[in-house]
Design a protein around this motif. Structure first.
Motif, PDB file in Angstrom:
ATOM      1  N   LEU A   9      41.062  39.199  41.824  1.00 35.87           N
ATOM      2  CA  LEU A   9      40.467  40.295  41.075  1.00 35.87           C
ATOM      3  C   LEU A   9      41.551  40.926  40.218  1.00 35.87           C
ATOM      4  O   LEU A   9      42.664  41.178  40.694  1.00 35.87           O
ATOM      5  CB  LEU A   9      39.879  41.354  42.017  1.00 35.87           C
ATOM      6  N   VAL A  10      41.223  41.196  38.943  1.00 36.26           N
ATOM      7  CA  VAL A  10      42.114  41.923  38.040  1.00 36.26           C
ATOM      8  C   VAL A  10      41.463  43.266  37.738  1.00 36.26           C
ATOM      9  O   VAL A  10      40.287  43.337  37.372  1.00 36.26           O
ATOM     10  CB  VAL A  10      42.335  41.138  36.721  1.00 36.26           C
ATOM     11  N   VAL A  11      42.238  44.342  37.895  1.00 35.92           N
ATOM     12  CA  VAL A  11      41.765  45.687  37.578  1.00 35.92           C
ATOM     13  C   VAL A  11      42.615  46.221  36.432  1.00 35.92           C
ATOM     14  O   VAL A  11      43.825  46.389  36.568  1.00 35.92           O
ATOM     15  CB  VAL A  11      41.873  46.633  38.790  1.00 35.92           C
ATOM     16  N   ASP A  12      41.972  46.478  35.295  1.00 32.47           N
ATOM     17  CA  ASP A  12      42.692  47.035  34.153  1.00 32.47           C
ATOM     18  C   ASP A  12      42.674  48.555  34.261  1.00 32.47           C
ATOM     19  O   ASP A  12      41.642  49.196  34.094  1.00 32.47           O
ATOM     20  CB  ASP A  12      42.051  46.592  32.839  1.00 32.47           C
ATOM     21  N   ALA A  13      43.847  49.131  34.548  1.00 35.72           N
ATOM     22  CA  ALA A  13      44.009  50.581  34.593  1.00 35.72           C
ATOM     23  C   ALA A  13      45.165  50.966  33.684  1.00 35.72           C
ATOM     24  O   ALA A  13      45.971  51.835  34.020  1.00 35.72           O
ATOM     25  CB  ALA A  13      44.263  51.034  36.026  1.00 35.72           C
ATOM     26  N   GLY A  60      35.494  38.831  38.478  1.00 38.31           N
ATOM     27  CA  GLY A  60      36.927  38.952  38.719  1.00 38.31           C
ATOM     28  C   GLY A  60      37.654  39.938  37.833  1.00 38.31           C
ATOM     29  O   GLY A  60      38.885  39.968  37.826  1.00 38.31           O
ATOM     30  N   LEU A  61      36.921  40.783  37.085  1.00 39.58           N
ATOM     31  CA  LEU A  61      37.560  41.753  36.196  1.00 39.58           C
ATOM     32  C   LEU A  61      36.832  43.091  36.276  1.00 39.58           C
ATOM     33  O   LEU A  61      35.615  43.156  36.124  1.00 39.58           O
ATOM     34  CB  LEU A  61      37.540  41.253  34.754  1.00 39.58           C
ATOM     35  N   VAL A  62      37.609  44.164  36.524  1.00 40.84           N
ATOM     36  CA  VAL A  62      37.084  45.523  36.549  1.00 40.84           C
ATOM     37  C   VAL A  62      37.978  46.389  35.664  1.00 40.84           C
ATOM     38  O   VAL A  62      39.201  46.208  35.633  1.00 40.84           O
ATOM     39  CB  VAL A  62      37.077  46.085  37.991  1.00 40.84           C
ATOM     40  N   VAL A  63      37.364  47.321  34.930  1.00 44.28           N
ATOM     41  CA  VAL A  63      38.116  48.224  34.061  1.00 44.28           C
ATOM     42  C   VAL A  63      37.914  49.644  34.558  1.00 44.28           C
ATOM     43  O   VAL A  63      36.786  50.081  34.778  1.00 44.28           O
ATOM     44  CB  VAL A  63      37.667  48.091  32.589  1.00 44.28           C
ATOM     45  N   LEU A  64      39.015  50.377  34.722  1.00 44.06           N
ATOM     46  CA  LEU A  64      38.994  51.681  35.379  1.00 44.06           C
ATOM     47  C   LEU A  64      39.727  52.720  34.542  1.00 44.06           C
ATOM     48  O   LEU A  64      40.669  52.408  33.817  1.00 44.06           O
ATOM     49  CB  LEU A  64      39.676  51.558  36.753  1.00 44.06           C
ATOM     50  N   GLY A  65      39.324  53.988  34.662  1.00 39.98           N
ATOM     51  CA  GLY A  65      40.069  55.089  34.057  1.00 39.98           C
ATOM     52  C   GLY A  65      39.965  55.108  32.545  1.00 39.98           C
ATOM     53  O   GLY A  65      38.937  54.750  31.958  1.00 39.98           O
ATOM     54  N   ASP A  66      41.055  55.522  31.878  1.00 41.77           N
ATOM     55  CA  ASP A  66      41.053  55.683  30.426  1.00 41.77           C
ATOM     56  C   ASP A  66      40.821  54.376  29.681  1.00 41.77           C
ATOM     57  O   ASP A  66      40.416  54.398  28.520  1.00 41.77           O
ATOM     58  CB  ASP A  66      42.372  56.293  29.960  1.00 41.77           C
ATOM     59  N   ALA A  67      41.090  53.253  30.313  1.00 35.31           N
ATOM     60  CA  ALA A  67      40.830  51.965  29.662  1.00 35.31           C
ATOM     61  C   ALA A  67      39.332  51.775  29.432  1.00 35.31           C
ATOM     62  O   ALA A  67      38.925  51.057  28.519  1.00 35.31           O
ATOM     63  CB  ALA A  67      41.385  50.816  30.503  1.00 35.31           C
TER      64      ALA A  67
END
Length: 482
Positions: free
Chosen positions: A172-176, A314-321
């Motif tokens: 899993l990739v989390v873009d923060a 496999g990809l989640v985007v969190l916060g200001d992104a």
């Protein structure tokens, strides 16, 4: 119930700031390894400024909804902040606030906020996260692309400080990675979906400075907040004093397009005096400035609807992104914290390696972000020169209702409690439609409007002092050469 990881499950998180470290705390109990990739060469071990976090120079308010979310992820963090000098400020008791409808009364405590510098907030969270055994941070790592295709992301390509590129595999990739995220560009490269994006930009510019709090103000000093009124049809000016650690006041002034503050130290207090009431300027005249003026202008509200796109697994985007907000409302940190809690709660129910995990997590993360978005754009759309979709009939009716509530809250505890629950992100905006709140709004004020700020004798005593004589701040380079 915590999911027990099977085999070696790795989560890679892009960005080691608040959103990224909270995401690490959220997922660590559910996977074998959490790797945080941070672009900076090193993360500080104490609450000091970071070069890639310019917004930290400006006042931050961590509302109860965000602080409680962080505490649920990292128990003991609030005590760490308070022992380091942060303030727990009761709301509305500890807030002197001029709303568009008038001065708020300082009713008995219903909620609270944490008054602290952003560097201290981040340090408290980072310290706790780095104590988690299966979390590690790799610094000096610049992510340049995703690995995978439109169906599934399987990792990222990272450039090290030596310029060499390598692939880091992940379940899993989390873009923060914040406002500067390149996630839309990276998705396009792997054939990913087009993501709907909405921008509302009132052109807000910040100017902030730290002051030494006057003698006798103590630990229980209130937040002073002079709001703008978008209904006036002119650029808005906002002035705030937030008591923070080390006996300091963090002062932020902001203005919308056409009325922005500058970095000129000589004009700082003059600008504060031009807000709808000069109270902030009057307090500053009796306090000693201890920093230069810092300005910041990346304040547009930007909402990316990843939860509505056919995103790869496999990809989640969190916060200001995903959703970045005008900082003047103080909801960015709280929305990111509640998003991390949503990420954790999804992992409790669905294994991180499950094909549907990312989609379910993205929908859950979007809920608190959407609530904060509505609070921000509900005001910003109405300022002159605002960029973005113009307010429609529904927006105008909602704004009129909120103004009616704000007016009623000055003399009605039921309404002020409901508004505070929404402002502190403890409850959704739907509570403003509760029958008791609707009835109170229809009935109107139970007490008269205040003709000035509700100050205590101790607070008035500070204003009764003679203003300090001002001397220009000596800049570091001048002192070295002088």
């Amino acid at each position: 119930m915590t999911q027990t990881p099977t085999g070696k499950t790795r989560v890679v998180i892009l960005g080691g700031s608040l959103g990224g470290t909270l995401a690490a705390a959220a997922l660590a109990p559910h996977v074998s390894e959490v790797l945080v990739l941070e672009r900076e060469r090193m993360l500080p071990e104490s609450p000091v400024p970071r070069s890639r976090l310019p917004q930290a120079a400006h006042a931050h308010m961590l509302w109860a909804g965000g602080a409680d979310a962080i505490e649920s992820l990292l128990p003991g963090t609030t005590d760490r902040w308070l022992k380091a000098g942060a303030h727990r400020i009761p709301i509305p008791t500890g807030m002197v606030s001029l709303a568009p409808a008038g001065w708020f009364r300082r009713w008995t405590e219903t909620h609270y906020l944490i008054g602290a510098g952003r560097d201290l907030v981040d340090w408290g969270v980072r310290t706790a996260v780095l104590e988690i055994p299966n979390v590690r941070v790799r610094t000096g790592a610049t992510v340049v692309s995703l690995v995978g295709d439109a169906a599934k992301v399987t990792g990222v390509v990272v450039r090290g400080e030596d310029g060499e590129e390598s692939t880091v595999e992940a379940d899993l990739v989390v873009d923060a990675s914040g406002r500067g995220s390149k996630i839309l560009e990276w998705l396009a490269r792997i054939g990913g979906p087009t993501v709907d994006e909405t921008v509302v930009d009132a052109g807000v510019r910040y100017a902030s400075r730290r002051y030494r709090a006057p003698e006798g103000t103590g630990q229980d000093w209130p937040v002073i907040h002079i709001q703008a009124d978008p209904r006036q049809g002119r650029p808005g000016r906002i002035a705030s004093i937030v008591p923070i650690e080390d006996g300091q006041w963090h002062v932020s002034l902001s203005g919308t397009r056409g009325g922005e503050p500058t970095s000129d130290e000589a004009l700082f207090e003059e600008y504060a005096r031009g807000a709808r009431h000069p109270l902030v300027a009057e307090f500053l005249a009796r306090a000693e400035p201890i920093s230069e003026v810092q300005v910041y202008g990346r304040t547009a509200n930007r909402q990316r609807r990843f939860e509505k796109a056919a995103m790869p697994a496999g990809l989640v985007v969190l916060g200001d992104a995903a959703t970045s907000l005008n900082p003047v409302y103080g909801h960015g940190m709280s929305a990111a914290a509640q998003g991390a809690v949503a990420l954790r709660d999804t992992a409790v129910k669905t294994p991180v390696t499950a094909p549907k995990f990312a989609a379910r997590a993205q929908k859950a993360i979007a809920r608190p972000a959407a609530a904060a978005w509505l609070l921000a754009v509900g005001q910003d759309r109405f300022y002159p020169g605002a960029v973005g979709k113009a307010p429609g009939l529904g927006d105008r009716l909602a704004a009129r209702y909120v103004h009616r509530l704000s007016h009623t809250a000055i003399g009605n505890f039921v309404v002020v409690k409901a508004l505070t629950e929404v402002m502190t992100m403890k409850k959704p905006a739907s509570v403003l439609g509760h029958p008791a709140v609707l009835f109170a709004a229809a009935r109107g004020l139970r007490r008269p409007l205040l003709n000035g700020p509700a100050l205590t004798e101790r607070e008035r005593a500070v204003l009764n002092r003679e203003p300090l004589l001002r001397e220009p701040l000596v800049r570091a380079e001048e002192s070295r050469t002088g």
